[in-house]
Each structure stands twice: as structure tokens, then as C-alpha cells.
Design an enzyme around this catalytic site. Structure first.
Site, short mmCIF file in Angstrom:
data_model
loop_
_atom_site.label_atom_id
_atom_site.label_comp_id
_atom_site.label_asym_id
_atom_site.label_seq_id
_atom_site.Cartn_x
_atom_site.Cartn_y
_atom_site.Cartn_z
N ASP A 38 1.03 -1.20 -0.07
CA ASP A 38 -0.05 0.02 0.14
C ASP A 38 0.94 1.33 0.16
O ASP A 38 0.76 2.40 -0.66
CB ASP A 38 -0.99 0.18 1.21
CG ASP A 38 -2.07 -1.01 1.23
OD1 ASP A 38 -2.27 -1.72 0.04
OD2 ASP A 38 -2.82 -1.21 2.49
N LYS A 117 -14.77 -5.83 5.40
CA LYS A 117 -14.12 -6.23 4.15
C LYS A 117 -13.48 -7.19 4.21
O LYS A 117 -12.46 -7.46 4.91
CB LYS A 117 -13.17 -4.93 3.85
CG LYS A 117 -12.46 -5.16 2.38
CD LYS A 117 -11.54 -3.86 2.28
CE LYS A 117 -11.06 -3.87 0.87
NZ LYS A 117 -10.06 -5.10 0.58
N CYS A 434 21.43 -18.30 39.58
CA CYS A 434 20.88 -17.10 38.57
C CYS A 434 19.90 -16.36 39.10
O CYS A 434 18.65 -16.54 39.55
CB CYS A 434 20.31 -18.17 37.60
SG CYS A 434 19.99 -17.26 36.27
S1 IVH Z 1 -17.03 -3.91 -4.09
C1 IVH Z 1 -17.09 -1.54 -7.57
N1 IVH Z 1 -17.48 -4.82 -1.83
O1 IVH Z 1 -12.06 -5.40 -1.78
C2 IVH Z 1 -16.69 -1.99 -5.83
N2 IVH Z 1 -15.29 -5.43 -2.53
O2 IVH Z 1 -10.20 -3.53 -2.78
C3 IVH Z 1 -15.78 -2.99 -6.10
N3 IVH Z 1 -14.02 -6.64 -0.90
O3 IVH Z 1 -12.02 -6.50 -5.31
C4 IVH Z 1 -15.74 -4.09 -4.96
N4 IVH Z 1 -15.29 -6.81 0.50
O4 IVH Z 1 -11.99 -8.41 -3.38
C5 IVH Z 1 -16.62 -4.77 -2.41
N5 IVH Z 1 -18.21 -5.63 0.72
C6 IVH Z 1 -17.09 -5.51 -0.41
C7 IVH Z 1 -16.07 -6.28 -0.42
C8 IVH Z 1 -15.15 -6.18 -1.25
C9 IVH Z 1 -14.40 -7.10 0.11
C10 IVH Z 1 -12.68 -6.73 -2.00
C11 IVH Z 1 -12.88 -7.17 -3.08
C12 IVH Z 1 -12.43 -6.14 -4.03
C13 IVH Z 1 -11.57 -5.29 -3.15
C14 IVH Z 1 -11.27 -3.93 -3.58
#
Ligand code: IVH
Length: 678
Positions: A38, A117, A434
């Protein structure tokens, strides 16, 4: 930065990021922690926004990371599978919300739909007329890999949808591996002599992208859906927060942590709530996602380059970071065992700055292959002690040094020996020679589960041992407040408090006292059993090994260790002096225990319990007559498992020991009865 330098650095960053992408997406073998990746991306983005002329079409900032690997058929995503913008701080969130409100010209707060997420890999699944038709990975966002046969092996993906689905329904979600499945896979890998997976996401990706779906089928993958792709011939909910319910009605899983929240405040509340429970969730997450709730608003907001303007991934602090292994020190424990600990270049990880981390033992060091000078990945999840996970081979310097066990104790200089067939090295000095062992002994004696002397902390004990005010636990009872108050950083009041706590600790119980003595091999359960068998320290002190062995669950090794302890001059004088100082315990009733409801049953508790803390639960079981120990064996009657249970569950299954969940434990404690037979 000069233009020339910026151009060079951007080029360097692109090359490095492309390399990382390849290892991550194609080899499933990431070289660096996500946080480092990142940072590289952030630096590149910053350079490109300061020098827009440097942006190239093939820059990693201009696309969604990932590549389709050969071996799978290609699938083109009609609607590209994009990425999410990341936020790390409350300001990032406030910024995001402000821009959304400005663009929507909204007066009031915005409704968001919030979800964890998941840290897995994105997948697109197509249903035609309600029938499972095709599944594809994200790939580079435009072209993915056809993994239809593999995704079909995931049990939570239905072959046919329920209700009345649209004629064409493309749903998107995350394939992931719950922790339990990840741990099992790694145990299996070790058993086969294979390499372990670095993290659940990697293992999920590796499992899904198997050319042979039979292998995928053996992996406990799961899938949560969170987004729509192409939809034809049917209406979709107007709000994202209604999407989950709608997908559920069609038979698709969405997870059950989705919430609708209002404004920045609502988002933060959700972020904190999930954050507090994060490590207890059965799967790995790295943040939460907020999405503008109204579909119409999402459409107004649209996308920029690779991510929607209507969504934000709010990340939790990284729990893995890389840093330098600057050296190794050896800590001496109560029994003389020397354990290696890493001295690290301080690094912010899991919300704190870490400069020490355990290396467990020398076998572990050898197995992981660490050398001093290595760049290593450090992990700190929740309150767990920081750990060195692995090193980065490509960053090993020429002058890296081997980690060697010293021949002599770093504290007292006595020779160090290795116990046969064990990973343990020991200082042979004992508590007499010790100072480190002595301090650990006192610490153990004063500990919460032993005599529980409040306010007698590590620092103070180290001082008292260093100037030989205290050479054995018995000396504690001779300390007076006046001389204690004369020490640095000790006020009269706190000195008096410590002395009061020491005095208070004189009234104790026999199991606590036996445990506090620090007899090698005697933990809390054995101390309890010995207390019940002998009733007084004196009787135990003169017992022969054979007599000691008559105690339930005490074998010859423990019996000999107890016997030898009480034979030593040191132990005899400590016991006599404790008694003379007025240390007393309530007489213990050795009768009637057989009639307690859980008499004869042995419990082990593992993993994190949600409702009750582990120690009070163990105490409650003991009070009902049960034995509680730390490891599963043939003698274990029940294993109670909480969240994140690891190897003990497998051991119990192997031995056929019945497994109880937390609800069953609560029932036992409530009804004061053993569990009904299964
Ligand atoms: S939406 C247009 N929703 O995070 C929106 N992604 O950094 C695209 N991911 O590729 C993705 N939880 O693998 C979305 N609730 C969620 C998510 C999610 C995990 C992951 C997914 C995506 C990545 C993007």
C-alpha cells in the site's frame, strides 16, 4: 523532488509493484506485507499527481491489479470488476463523506450500507434463468479466469436459485477461507512436508485457482456476495442495504454483519463495533466497506479510474509489518529455560510500536531460517504477543549472522545445557546462582493465580532481587515499608500499599500455596490434586515418591519432581520460613469431593470464549469437582472450544474426545450437571 528524480523513482516503483503483483496474483506467494505494498502504491500515486506527465498507460495506478494466469480460459467482464479506494483515518472517512455530499448536493447526512471487508479474492458468478452458469476471478478487472468448475465445489454456491431471479444475474462477492479451514490446510501441509500458506487469503486464492477442481473441492472455501454485475430481465433493489435480503431470498449468502448506517458518525460506530469483534470473527477481514446506499446516488457519483466514488474501504491498522531483525537476546525463565527473543527495529504494527517479539525456541528459529540482519515480517493481532512470521529472502544482506544459543547463561554465566530430545536449553545455575531465575520465581510466587500480591510488579521485583533484598519468596515477608519507601520511584504511600498487599497474601489456600512454590512440573491442576490428597504442606513435604504417585493424575515424573523439590535445603528453609512469617491456609476438606457433580471428569478449554472469561470458567468447573488442564490427552473427558480454536480441537478429534461448545459449557455451569451423553 526534481523532475529527473521523480521520473526515476516512479519507474522504480512501477517495476517493484509489478513484481509484487506477479508474486501475489500469479504465484500466490506475496513477498511483502500488504501495508508495504500500500505504501509503494501511495508513493507512486503521489508522484504521479505531482507530475501528471509521468503517468503511463501501463502504470499500476491505472489499472486494477492482477493478471489472469495461463491454464484457465479467459472471461471478459462486461462490467469491469474494479477496486475500492482505501481510507485509514477518520479524516479519510470525513473527506470521502464530504465529497459525496458535495457531489450529490445533499443537505443532510448520507445513508451508507456498511459491511466487513473480507480478505479473500473477488469473484463473479453468473446465473442464467436461475441456473449456475459461470464463475470468473477478477483477473486484471477486465479479463478474468474461468473457474466455473472450481467455484461449483463451494457448498454455499447454489446450482439453482430460489424464488424468481432475473433472467441474467451476475453477482459478485468474495471467496475466502475461514480461519478454521486455513489452520487445517496448514496442518495438512506440514504433515505432508509441504510449505505452509502465509495467510488465509493466499490459501483461498491458491485453492480456487487449482487446475484440478477435485483439489478445490477438498478445501473448505466459502463465498459471500456483496455486489451486482450484469442484470437483465428483472428489477433490483433501490438501496444497497436491501441487496443482502434480496440475495438471501434467492438462496445466496451475504454474511450477517451488513448494516445501514447514517453519516460519518454511523460509519465510525460500525467501524469500531466490528473492530472490537474483529479477531473473534471466524474469518479474516482487513477493514469495513461503506457504500452510498441509494443506487440512484451511486449512478450519479460514478467512477474515477479504477474505483467507484460511492464506496470507501476503511482499513484497520495493519497487523503485519516488515522491519529489521537487529539482534536476538535470550531470556531466562523460572525453570532456567532460555528462550530467544527478537530485537527489532521499532515498527508500528497492530496499533502499537513493537521492538521485541518472541521467537519461541531454537527449533522454531531453525525451521523458519531467520538470521540476524534479515528483513522480517512481524505480526501482532489484537492482544496476542508479537511474533516474527517469516523473513524476506530477497532482502537478506551479505553480512547476515547465524542465531546461536550461547554456551553460558547471559545472566549468571553458568553453562547452558540442552535437554535430551527437547527443544529446550537450560541455564544450569538454578535459583541459587541465577538472578534471572530468582526474579522469575518471585514473580511467579506473587502472581495472580498464586499468592496474588497486588502492586508487586516486575520492575520492583527486579530491583529487590538485584540488590539481594529478596533471594527467595520467604524474604518478601520481611520487607518493611520504610526501607521500601527509600527506593527510587517509590512513594511512602505506594510502599505501604505493597507491604499491606504482602501481609494480606499471608492468608491463602493450600492449592495456591503449592502452586506458588514453583515446584517444577506442578501447575494449578496438579497443585489442587496434591492439596486434596495431602491436606497440608508438611505431609506432602515428607511423602515418598510412591506415596505422591497415589495422587490422582500424578505420574512418576511429576511425583519425583515434587519429592526432589521438598528434599532440597532451599525448599525446606523456604517452607519453614513462610510458616514462621505467618503464611496460613484454610484447612482443605479432602472428603466429599467424590460426591461433587463433576467429580472424575477432566476438562480442557481452548479458543476464545465470548460470554465468560476462561479463568472464571475453569474455576467454576473445579468448584464442581472437575479437573481442568491445559492439554488434551486420552484422559480428557471434554474439550470446550471457543472461537479460533486451533490444534487442540484436532487432537481431541483424533483421540475421540467429545467436543463441547460454549453454550454447552454454560449449560453445565448453570445446571451443575455433566453434559448429557451425545
Ligand atoms: S465492492 C465497485 N464490496 O475488496 C466495487 N469489495 O479493494 C468493487 N472486497 O476486489 C468491490 N469486501 O475483493 C466490494 N463488501 C465488499 C468487499 C469488497 C471485500 C474486496 C474485493 C475487491 C477489493 C477492492
Amino acid at each position: 523532488m526534481s523532475d529527473r528524480r521523480a521520473a526515476r523513482r516512479a519507474e522504480q516503483l512501477r517495476e517493484e509493484i509489478n513484481g509484487h503483483d506477479y508474486r501475489y496474483y500469479v504465484l500466490d506467494e506475496p513477498a511483502v506485507p500488504d501495508a508495504e505494498y500500500d505504501r509503494l502504491m501511495k508513493e507512486l500515486r503521489e508522484i504521479e499527481s505531482a507530475h501528471p506527465e509521468l503517468v503511463t498507460a501501463d502504470s499500476p495506478t491505472q489499472r486494477v491489479s492482477g493478471v489472469a494466469s495461463p491454464g484457465f480460459a479467459e472471461v471478459r467482464h462486461v462490467i469491469p470488476m474494479l477496486s475500492l479506494n482505501n481510507g485509514f483515518t477518520e479524516e479519510d472517512l470525513a473527506d470521502f463523506d464530504r465529497k459525496v455530499r458535495e457531489r450529490l448536493e445533499s443537505e443532510g447526512p448520507i445513508d451508507y450500507s456498511a459491511t466487513p471487508k473480507l480478505d479473500g479474492l473477488a469473484i463473479s458468478v453468473l446465473f442464467r434463468d436461475g441456473v449456475y452458469t459461470r464463475a470468473a476471478t477478477r483477473g486484471d478487472g477486465v479479463t478474468g479466469e474461468d473457474v466455473t468448475a472450481n467455484v461449483a465445489t463451494i457448498r454455499s454456491v447454489p446450482r439453482k436459485l430460489r424464488g424468481r431471479p432475473p433472467a441474467v444475474l451476475e453477482v459478485r462477492g468474495e471467496v475466502f477461507l475461514p480461519y478454521a479451514g486455513f489452520e487445517k490446510m496448514n496442518r495438512d501441509a506440514v504433515a505432508r512436508g509441504d510449505k505452509q500458506y502465509v495467510n488465509p487469503r493466499n490459501a483461498a486464492s491458491g485453492s480456487l485457482r487449482q487446475l484440478d477442481p477435485k483439489i478445490t473441492a477438498q478445501r473448505p472455501l466459502d463465498l459471500n456476495f456483496y455486489e451486482l454485475g450484469v442484470v437483465e430481465g428483472g428489477a433490483v433493489p433501490e438501496r444497497h442495504s436491501e441487496l443482502a435480503g434480496w440475495l438471501n431470498s434467492l438462496g445466496l449468502r451475504t454474511g450477517n454483519e451488513n448494516r445501514r448506517v447514517r453519516g460519518v458518525e454511523g460509519c465510525l460506530e460500525y467501524y469500531r463495533d466490528i473492530g472490537a469483534r474483529r479477531l473473534k470473527l471466524p474469518f479474516q477481514i482487513d477493514g469495513v466497506v461503506y457504500k452510498v446506499d441509494r443506487r440512484a446516488d451511486q449512478e450519479k457519483l460514478g467512477f474515477v479510474s479504477r474505483a467507484p466514488r460511492w464506496a470507501l474501504a476503511h482499513k484497520y491498522p495493519a497487523d503485519e509489518e516488515m522491519t529489521l531483525l537487529e539482534g536476538v537476546v535470550f531470556n531466562v525463565g523460572r525453570t532456567g529455560a532460555l528462550t530467544p527473543a527478537a530485537k527489532l527495529k521499532p515498527v508500528f504494527v497492530g496499533g502499537v510500536t513493537v521492538s521485541n517479539a518472541t521467537l519461541h525456541n531454537m527449533d522454531e528459529v531453525a525451521r523458519k531460517g531467520f538470521r540476524i540482519g534479515d528483513t522480517v515480517v512481524v505480526r501482532r493481532a489484537g492482544d496476542v504477543i508479537p511474533e516474527v512470521v517469516r523473513y524476506l529472502p530477497e532482502k537478506r544482506p551479505e553480512d547476515s549472522r547465524e542465531i546461536l544459543m550461547p554456551a553460558n547463561c547471559p545472566v549468571c554465566g553458568s553453562p547452558v545445557t540442552r535437554l535430551e530430545d527437547q527443544a529446550v536449553y537450560k541455564c544450569t545455575g538454578g535459583v541459587l546462582k541465577c538472578r534471572a531465575q530468582r526474579a522469575e520465581w518471585i514473580m511467579h510466587f506473587a502472581g495472580r493465580r498464586a499468592l496474588d500480591i497486588e502492586g508487586l510488579g516486575e520492575k520492583l521485583i527486579e530491583q529487590l532481587v538485584a540488590d539481594e533484598t529478596v533471594t527467595s519468596p520467604a524474604d518478601l515477608f520481611d520487607i518493611d515499608a520504610k526501607s521500601l519507601a527509600e527506593r527510587e520511584r517509590m512513594g511512602e504511600k505506594s510502599a505501604q500499599n505493597v507491604v499491606d498487599a504482602i501481609t494480606k497474601s499471608k492468608k491463602t489456600t493450600l492449592p495456591r500455596l503449592l502452586y506458588a512454590l514453583g515446584i517444577p512440573q506442578v501447575g494449578e491442576s496438579t497443585a489442587m490434586a496434591l492439596a486434596q490428597q495431602f491436606g497440608t504442606v508438611e505431609k506432602l513435604g515428607v511423602a515418598s515418591p510412591a506415596l505422591i504417585e497415589e495422587t490422582p493424575d500424578v505420574g512418576p515424573i511429576v511425583a519425583r519432581s515434587v519429592y526432589e523439590f521438598f528434599q532440597s535445603d532451599l525448599a525446606q528453609s523456604v517452607v519453614a520460613r513462610l510458616k514462621a512469617s505467618g503464611v496460613t491456609y484454610e484447612p482443605i476438606s479432602t472428603e466429599g469431593r467424590e460426591s461433587l457433580p463433576l467429580a472424575g471428569l477432566a476438562f480442557v478449554i481452548t479458543g476464545t470464549l465470548a460470554g465468560i472469561q476462561r479463568e472464571p470458567a475453569e474455576d467454576a468447573l473445579r468448584e464442581l469437582g472437575a479437573k481442568v488442564s491445559g492439554s488434551v490427552s486420552k484422559k480428557t473427558s471434554y474439550l470446550v472450544v471457543g472461537a479460533d480454536a486451533g490444534s487442540k480441537r484436532a487432537k481431541a478429534q483424533q483421540l475421540g474426545v467429545p467436543i463441547l461448545d460454549e453454550a454447552a459449557l454454560e449449560m453445565i455451569l448453570k445446571t451443575k450437571r455433566p453434559p448429557p451423553p451425545a
